[in-house]
Write an enzyme that holds these catalytic residues in place. Structure first.
Site, PDB file in Angstrom:
ATOM      1  N   ASP A  56       0.880  -1.172   0.000  1.00 52.90           N
ATOM      2  CA  ASP A  56       0.000   0.000   0.000  1.00 52.90           C
ATOM      3  C   ASP A  56       0.916   1.220   0.000  1.00 52.90           C
ATOM      4  O   ASP A  56       1.611   1.482   0.991  1.00 52.90           O
ATOM      5  CB  ASP A  56      -0.888  -0.031   1.248  1.00 52.90           C
ATOM      6  CG  ASP A  56      -1.851   1.148   1.303  1.00 52.90           C
ATOM      7  OD1 ASP A  56      -1.564   2.195   0.690  1.00 52.90           O
ATOM      8  OD2 ASP A  56      -2.894   1.018   1.972  1.00 52.90           O
ATOM      9  N   VAL A  57       0.905   1.981  -1.100  1.00 50.31           N
ATOM     10  CA  VAL A  57       1.878   3.073  -1.236  1.00 50.31           C
ATOM     11  C   VAL A  57       1.668   4.190  -0.212  1.00 50.31           C
ATOM     12  O   VAL A  57       2.544   5.028  -0.035  1.00 50.31           O
ATOM     13  CB  VAL A  57       1.880   3.691  -2.657  1.00 50.31           C
ATOM     14  CG1 VAL A  57       2.330   2.673  -3.703  1.00 50.31           C
ATOM     15  CG2 VAL A  57       0.528   4.313  -3.011  1.00 50.31           C
ATOM     16  N   ASN A  83       2.610   5.354 -10.201  1.00 52.00           N
ATOM     17  CA  ASN A  83       1.367   5.288 -10.981  1.00 52.00           C
ATOM     18  C   ASN A  83       0.134   5.038 -10.119  1.00 52.00           C
ATOM     19  O   ASN A  83      -0.976   5.387 -10.519  1.00 52.00           O
ATOM     20  CB  ASN A  83       1.505   4.174 -12.038  1.00 52.00           C
ATOM     21  CG  ASN A  83       0.184   3.757 -12.639  1.00 52.00           C
ATOM     22  OD1 ASN A  83      -0.362   4.444 -13.495  1.00 52.00           O
ATOM     23  ND2 ASN A  83      -0.348   2.624 -12.180  1.00 52.00           N
ATOM     24  N   TYR A 149      -8.853  14.768  -5.731  1.00 49.65           N
ATOM     25  CA  TYR A 149      -8.035  14.259  -6.840  1.00 49.65           C
ATOM     26  C   TYR A 149      -7.209  15.383  -7.473  1.00 49.65           C
ATOM     27  O   TYR A 149      -5.994  15.242  -7.675  1.00 49.65           O
ATOM     28  CB  TYR A 149      -8.956  13.594  -7.865  1.00 49.65           C
ATOM     29  CG  TYR A 149      -8.232  12.878  -8.980  1.00 49.65           C
ATOM     30  CD1 TYR A 149      -7.719  11.590  -8.789  1.00 49.65           C
ATOM     31  CD2 TYR A 149      -8.067  13.480 -10.220  1.00 49.65           C
ATOM     32  CE1 TYR A 149      -7.062  10.928  -9.818  1.00 49.65           C
ATOM     33  CE2 TYR A 149      -7.412  12.827 -11.250  1.00 49.65           C
ATOM     34  CZ  TYR A 149      -6.913  11.544 -11.041  1.00 49.65           C
ATOM     35  OH  TYR A 149      -6.256  10.900 -12.066  1.00 49.65           O
TER      36      TYR A 149
END
Ligand code: NJP
Length: 242
Positions: A56-57, A83, A149
């Protein structure tokens, strides 16, 4: 062997296409995502030159451990593709769930920092490397319902500029790629959200994930050096027109 490329968010979409494209060029590929089975399947399809590392980044220590695993298996890391990204829950600011809002920032922005921070020391020690972060037209346009976002992508684009400023002279090639409107699960989520800034596009007008994948391969070569510290945009005129 070839160079070693780590791709976050490699379980599907642009990241999975990038893994296949780099593998086809002879690179070792390190596949990160939360979906263990999907990355294990993709690694199995690619073969011995692929390593799947569940990660999990948004958690720094998981990213650092994944890089250590890549170095242990393939001897070092040449390229990092930041990404991994999410867009849900899409909602106007006035209704936004505070926890969910910051979770998106933790993945899309802090996750990019985590990758850069964890990869840089080893890259610098071996003379340099390439760090490409997936940006978006949303980094430069305010889109309704997408405040989390847009904010995360604008921040990630700035991180690329900061990385270039600080580390270009140590051999770090920092760049962004804005992939356009690509046919992936993220676009299906956007389409079903009711807050879709590119709703006029037919599914068949979406860019296939292979395009940004091949752009990423090209960006790792010296031909792309004019892009250092900046980003490449693939067909985001649909957003710009708004
Ligand atoms: O989306 P999708 P895309 N830790 O949903 C992973 C940007 N972009 O390929 O963890 C680690 O198919 C997730 O894996 P899993 C977009 O913002 C797209 O379109 O197993 N990985 C999956 O592999 C994003 O940055 C468009 O759920 C995590 C991947 O991320 C990038 O392109 C336009 C994770 C998402 O695959 C790839 O998105 C644009 C975590 N915490 C920018 N959370 C477009 N599609 O049109 C998620 O301008 N992932």
């Amino acid at each position: 062997g070839g160079k070693t490329v780590m791709i976050t968010g490699a379980s599907r979409g642009i990241g999975a296409a990038a893994a296949r494209a780099f593998a086809a060029e002879g690179a070792n590929v390190v596949l990160l995502a939360r979906s263990q089975e999907a990355i294990a399947d993709l690694a199995g399809e690619i073969g011995d030159t692929a390593l799947a590392v569940p990660c999990d980044v948004s958690r720094y220590w998981e990213v650092e451990a994944a890089i250590a695993a890549a170095v242990e298996t393939f001897g070092g890391l040449d390229v990092l593709i930041n990404n991994a990204g999410v867009i849900e829950p899409i909602s106007h600011l006035v209704n936004a769930d505070p926890e969910a809002w910051s979770h998106v920032i933790d993945i899309n922005l802090k996750g990019v920092f985590n990758g850069m921070r964890a990869a840089m020391p080893g890259m610098i020690a071996r003379g340099g490397g390439t760090i490409i972060t997936i940006s978006s037209g949303a980094a430069h346009n305010a889109l309704e319902g997408w405040s989390h976002y847009c904010t995360s992508k604008a921040g990630a684009a700035m991180l690329t500029m900061c990385l270039h400023k600080e580390a270009a002279d140590q051999g770090i090639r920092a760049m962004g790629l804005s992939p356009g409107t690509v046919a992936t699960q993220m676009q299906r989520e956007i389409k079903s959200s009711g807050l879709n800034p590119v709703s006029k596009l037919e599914w068949s007008d979406h860019i296939p994930p292979d395009w940004p994948a091949r752009a990423l391969v090209w960006m790792c070569g010296a031909e792309a050096d004019d892009l250092l510290g900046t980003e490449l945009s693939l067909r985001d005129e649909e957003l710009r027109a708004r």
